[in-house]
Design an enzyme around this catalytic site. Structure first.
Site, PDB file in Angstrom:
ATOM      1  CB  SER A  31      93.599  53.201  55.002  1.00  0.00           C
ATOM      2  OG  SER A  31      91.616  52.691  55.185  1.00  0.00           O
ATOM      3  CE  LYS A  81      85.613  49.182  47.715  1.00  0.00           C
ATOM      4  NZ  LYS A  81      84.264  50.229  49.331  1.00  0.00           N
ATOM      5  CG  ASP A 118      82.969  48.222  51.909  1.00  0.00           C
ATOM      6  OD1 ASP A 118      84.209  48.463  52.749  1.00  0.00           O
ATOM      7  OD2 ASP A 118      83.359  47.995  50.794  1.00  0.00           O
ATOM      8  N   GLY A 139      72.119  55.365  45.267  1.00  0.00           N
ATOM      9  CA  GLY A 139      73.543  54.488  44.653  1.00  0.00           C
ATOM     10  C   GLY A 139      73.115  52.532  44.056  1.00  0.00           C
ATOM     11  CB  ALA A 140      72.998  51.251  41.489  1.00  0.00           C
ATOM     12  N   GLY A 142      79.537  49.638  44.256  1.00  0.00           N
ATOM     13  CA  GLY A 142      79.559  48.696  45.102  1.00  0.00           C
ATOM     14  C   GLY A 142      79.444  48.881  45.919  1.00  0.00           C
ATOM     15  CB  THR A 165      72.783  55.576  35.991  1.00  0.00           C
ATOM     16  OG1 THR A 165      73.451  56.481  35.956  1.00  0.00           O
ATOM     17  CG2 THR A 165      72.773  54.241  34.201  1.00  0.00           C
ATOM     18  NE  ARG A 168      76.198  51.257  37.508  1.00  0.00           N
ATOM     19  CZ  ARG A 168      77.281  51.067  38.550  1.00  0.00           C
ATOM     20  NH1 ARG A 168      77.647  52.797  38.771  1.00  0.00           N
ATOM     21  NH2 ARG A 168      78.333  50.998  39.594  1.00  0.00           N
ATOM     22  N   GLY A 247      80.315  58.892  57.271  1.00  0.00           N
ATOM     23  CA  GLY A 247      80.873  58.125  57.113  1.00  0.00           C
ATOM     24  C   GLY A 247      82.148  57.407  58.023  1.00  0.00           C
TER      25      GLY A 247
HETATM   26  P1  NDP Z   1      81.067  53.744  43.156  1.00  0.00           P
HETATM   27  O1  NDP Z   1      82.292  53.872  42.129  1.00  0.00           O
HETATM   28  O2  NDP Z   1      81.185  52.336  42.565  1.00  0.00           O
HETATM   29  O3  NDP Z   1      79.936  54.094  42.957  1.00  0.00           O
HETATM   30  C1  NDP Z   1      79.715  55.797  42.887  1.00  0.00           C
HETATM   31  C2  NDP Z   1      77.890  56.009  42.600  1.00  0.00           C
HETATM   32  O4  NDP Z   1      77.553  57.269  42.665  1.00  0.00           O
HETATM   33  C3  NDP Z   1      76.476  55.539  41.799  1.00  0.00           C
HETATM   34  O5  NDP Z   1      75.638  55.050  42.184  1.00  0.00           O
HETATM   35  C4  NDP Z   1      76.726  56.803  40.911  1.00  0.00           C
HETATM   36  O6  NDP Z   1      75.727  56.748  39.776  1.00  0.00           O
HETATM   37  C5  NDP Z   1      76.704  57.589  41.336  1.00  0.00           C
HETATM   38  N1  NDP Z   1      76.691  58.961  41.536  1.00  0.00           N
HETATM   39  C6  NDP Z   1      78.410  59.258  41.588  1.00  0.00           C
HETATM   40  N2  NDP Z   1      77.978  61.096  40.885  1.00  0.00           N
HETATM   41  C7  NDP Z   1      76.795  61.050  40.947  1.00  0.00           C
HETATM   42  C8  NDP Z   1      76.255  62.706  40.841  1.00  0.00           C
HETATM   43  N3  NDP Z   1      76.103  63.708  41.151  1.00  0.00           N
HETATM   44  N4  NDP Z   1      74.790  62.530  41.254  1.00  0.00           N
HETATM   45  C9  NDP Z   1      73.995  61.195  41.895  1.00  0.00           C
HETATM   46  N5  NDP Z   1      74.422  59.714  42.231  1.00  0.00           N
HETATM   47  C10 NDP Z   1      75.740  59.955  41.178  1.00  0.00           C
HETATM   48  O7  NDP Z   1      81.028  53.589  44.702  1.00  0.00           O
HETATM   49  P2  NDP Z   1      81.215  53.065  45.599  1.00  0.00           P
HETATM   50  O8  NDP Z   1      79.996  52.602  45.262  1.00  0.00           O
HETATM   51  O9  NDP Z   1      82.927  52.338  45.461  1.00  0.00           O
HETATM   52  O10 NDP Z   1      81.776  54.759  46.775  1.00  0.00           O
HETATM   53  C11 NDP Z   1      80.955  55.464  46.753  1.00  0.00           C
HETATM   54  C12 NDP Z   1      80.662  56.468  47.355  1.00  0.00           C
HETATM   55  O11 NDP Z   1      81.436  55.599  48.861  1.00  0.00           O
HETATM   56  C13 NDP Z   1      82.453  56.598  47.687  1.00  0.00           C
HETATM   57  O12 NDP Z   1      82.188  58.057  47.910  1.00  0.00           O
HETATM   58  C14 NDP Z   1      83.304  56.184  48.620  1.00  0.00           C
HETATM   59  O13 NDP Z   1      84.467  56.995  49.428  1.00  0.00           O
HETATM   60  C15 NDP Z   1      82.167  55.936  49.770  1.00  0.00           C
HETATM   61  N6  NDP Z   1      82.601  54.402  50.730  1.00  0.00           N
HETATM   62  C16 NDP Z   1      82.744  54.722  52.105  1.00  0.00           C
HETATM   63  C17 NDP Z   1      82.860  53.880  52.525  1.00  0.00           C
HETATM   64  C18 NDP Z   1      82.839  53.632  54.643  1.00  0.00           C
HETATM   65  O14 NDP Z   1      84.329  52.942  54.618  1.00  0.00           O
HETATM   66  N7  NDP Z   1      82.969  55.060  54.181  1.00  0.00           N
HETATM   67  C19 NDP Z   1      83.023  52.308  51.839  1.00  0.00           C
HETATM   68  C20 NDP Z   1      82.784  52.099  50.833  1.00  0.00           C
HETATM   69  C21 NDP Z   1      82.732  53.262  50.266  1.00  0.00           C
HETATM   70  P3  NDP Z   1      75.986  56.461  38.385  1.00  0.00           P
HETATM   71  O15 NDP Z   1      75.502  54.690  38.911  1.00  0.00           O
HETATM   72  O16 NDP Z   1      74.517  57.475  37.984  1.00  0.00           O
HETATM   73  O17 NDP Z   1      77.081  56.486  37.565  1.00  0.00           O
END
Ligand code: NDP
Length: 279
Positions: A31, A81, A118, A139-140, A142, A165, A168, A247
């Site tokens: 950013s 967030k 977003d 994913g679940a 933010g 999970t 979630r 991304g």
């Molecule tokens: P969160 O921390 O809120 O959520 C993370 C998610 O990833 C959860 O659903 C988690 O599952 C899952 N996860 C993490 N590790 C694993 C694994 N080893 N196997 C399977 N699932 C996994 O993060 P955000 O939602 O905010 O962001 C997610 C990604 O998106 C990040 O890399 C972030 O940088 C990117 N992003 C990019 C944006 C862009 O503008 N390009 C904007 C916003 C985010 P569980 O619930 O099971 O832990």
């Protein structure tokens, strides 16, 4: 609009207008490069955008000090967030519906306003409207909440939500919409909102509920994760001829909307894209 009208003359002489990105960690964020290129393209020479590494326990007090320190606004990334929305005095309806904010604006009276770009940024990055389309969201967290909300607002016909999970995913579906699934099937769009792919490329297809070959069952793959070089998901989709939104494109689009809110100027998308992609 002149630089002064856009706020370029605000603050004490020599201080200018400050913007930044709050995260922990935040060293990886593209950013600052992207927004500083945009500010230069707009001729806002007194404006600067910087990294703001802030641990969770210091988030509230740091944010409250930013306005008085000359900050016009800040982007917010992992893990802040939800906290950003909670401390804001006012928030847009979409930020409240999503339950998270990625954009804060600091008023002259010390007030903090929250928004979530977003969701519209994700829609702007898509090659076409998802109206009537089916989608699988992985994913679940933010970003998944923002993407599911955006898809449903834009008229997607079906949004399936898978998460490692499962509880979630059920919680997200109950609060935001869509339907939680334990296995994924074919759809028009596949959106990766997990953090899988940030570092461990080899682990991608062990961690996600799709194989590389199954990517051919989707018309477009959107990977919110960004890194230097393609993620394994983006690479596998491209090599199978599947349309891809990476991304960095989503980053550019959400950042452009934040910038427009702070400056009142149309964002220079090409300058932002070039800076975000510069290695
Ligand atoms: P969160 O921390 O809120 O959520 C993370 C998610 O990833 C959860 O659903 C988690 O599952 C899952 N996860 C993490 N590790 C694993 C694994 N080893 N196997 C399977 N699932 C996994 O993060 P955000 O939602 O905010 O962001 C997610 C990604 O998106 C990040 O890399 C972030 O940088 C990117 N992003 C990019 C944006 C862009 O503008 N390009 C904007 C916003 C985010 P569980 O619930 O099971 O832990």
């Amino acid at each position: 609009m002149s630089e002064r009208e856009a706020g370029g003359g605000a603050g004490a002489p020599g201080v200018g207008v400050r913007l930044g990105v709050l995260g922990w960690p935040v060293a990886h964020s593209r950013s600052p490069e992207m927004h500083n290129a945009a500010l230069a393209a707009l001729g806002l020479s007194g404006w600067r955008y910087q990294r703001l590494p802030v641990p969770p326990e210091l988030f509230d007090e740091t944010v409250r000090a930013l306005g008085p320190a000359g900050f016009r606004g800040a982007n917010v990334t992992v893990p802040h967030k939800v906290a950003a929305l909670a401390l804001a005095r006012e928030a847009t309806a979409r930020a409240r519906a999503i339950g998270a904010a990625n954009t804060l604006t600091f008023g002259p009276d010390g007030g903090v306003a929250a928004d979530n770009t977003d969701a519209p940024g994700f829609l702007a990055a898509l090659p076409e409207s998802p109206r009537g389309r089916t989608a699988v969201v992985l994913g679940a967290g933010g970003s998944a909440r923002a993407v599911v909300w955006a898809l449903l607002q834009a008229g997607a016909a079906d949004v399936a939500v898978w998460n490692r999970t499962g509880g979630r995913a059920q919680g997200l579906a109950a609060e935001v919409g869509g339907r939680a699934v334990a296995e994924v099937g074919p759809a028009d769009l596949l959106v990766n909102c997990t953090s899988v792919g940030v570092r461990e490329l080899a682990e991608t297809f062990k961690s996600l509920p799709v194989t590389a070959d199954a990517l051919s069952e989707y018309q477009c793959i959107i990977d919110l994760v960004y890194r230097r070089g393609d993620t394994a998901l983006v690479h596998a989709a491209r090599s199978r001829g599947v349309a891809v939104v990476d991304g960095l494109e989503v980053l550019v689009r959400q950042g452009a909307l934040s910038l427009e809110g702070w400056t009142g100027r149309a964002a220079p998308i090409e300058a932002m894209r070039a800076a975000a992609r510069q290695t």
